[in-house]
Design a protein around this motif. Structure first.
Motif, PDB file in Angstrom:
ATOM      1  N   GLY A 100       0.786  -1.228   0.000  1.00 28.01           N
ATOM      2  CA  GLY A 100       0.000   0.000   0.000  1.00 28.01           C
ATOM      3  C   GLY A 100       0.817   1.276   0.000  1.00 28.01           C
ATOM      4  N   ASN A 101       2.148   1.169  -0.098  1.00 30.60           N
ATOM      5  CA  ASN A 101       2.987   2.368  -0.146  1.00 30.60           C
ATOM      6  C   ASN A 101       2.786   3.091  -1.471  1.00 30.60           C
ATOM      7  N   PRO A 102       2.609   4.405  -1.430  1.00 30.20           N
ATOM      8  CA  PRO A 102       2.323   5.146  -2.659  1.00 30.20           C
ATOM      9  C   PRO A 102       3.557   5.331  -3.530  1.00 30.20           C
ATOM     10  N   ILE A 103       3.321   5.290  -4.840  1.00 33.54           N
ATOM     11  CA  ILE A 103       4.351   5.530  -5.846  1.00 33.54           C
ATOM     12  C   ILE A 103       3.758   6.548  -6.820  1.00 33.54           C
ATOM     13  N   GLY A 104       4.273   7.759  -6.808  1.00 28.82           N
ATOM     14  CA  GLY A 104       3.795   8.786  -7.716  1.00 28.82           C
ATOM     15  C   GLY A 104       4.608   8.810  -8.996  1.00 28.82           C
ATOM     16  N   LEU A 105       3.938   8.977 -10.104  1.00 28.17           N
ATOM     17  CA  LEU A 105       4.585   9.125 -11.405  1.00 28.17           C
ATOM     18  C   LEU A 105       4.218  10.487 -11.955  1.00 28.17           C
ATOM     19  N   ARG A 106       5.221  11.173 -12.512  1.00 26.18           N
ATOM     20  CA  ARG A 106       4.995  12.523 -13.040  1.00 26.18           C
ATOM     21  C   ARG A 106       5.554  12.589 -14.444  1.00 26.18           C
ATOM     22  N   TYR A 107       4.716  12.995 -15.385  1.00 24.51           N
ATOM     23  CA  TYR A 107       5.102  13.118 -16.782  1.00 24.51           C
ATOM     24  C   TYR A 107       4.887  14.558 -17.232  1.00 24.51           C
TER      25      TYR A 107
END
Length: 112
Positions: A100-107
């Protein structure tokens, strides 16, 4: 892939948090609004989100959002926030690992 280029902290007291991180980082925010405060230091950014519910949330810059999401979901991650344009040309998505750890992706559209 390099370490996250952005970490967003959920905060309940925006003005207090802004003062603390200003003192810690030694810089004024480059974005200072009621919905987001951003500090840039070196190659990284620390964001304060008064509406955030998950965090701290690291964001990695990716060259292809679709390919990154496909690769991570094939490895077992789940999408918790579908891709959304949050500023002109800036699209983010959030996934979670098996714990459940968040992983943010930014494009950023200007990247590719």
């Amino acid at each position: 892939m390099a370490f996250p280029s952005l970490i967003v902290m959920p905060v309940s007291q925006l003005d207090s948090a802004k003062a603390v991180y200003r003192a810690l980082l030694g810089v004024d925010p480059y974005v200072d609004s009621a919905y987001y405060v951003g500090f840039r230091t070196g190659e990284g950014e620390l964001g304060l989100d008064p509406n955030g519910t998950v965090g701290p949330l690291p964001y990695w810059d990716v060259e292809s959002l679709d390919e990154s999401i496909a690769s991570l979901t094939a490895a077992g991650a789940t999408v918790t926030q579908s891709p959304a344009e949050v500023a002109p040309g800036l699209i983010i998505a959030v996934l979670a690992d098996a714990d459940g750890n968040p992983i943010g992706l930014r494009y950023t559209a200007t990247q590719g």
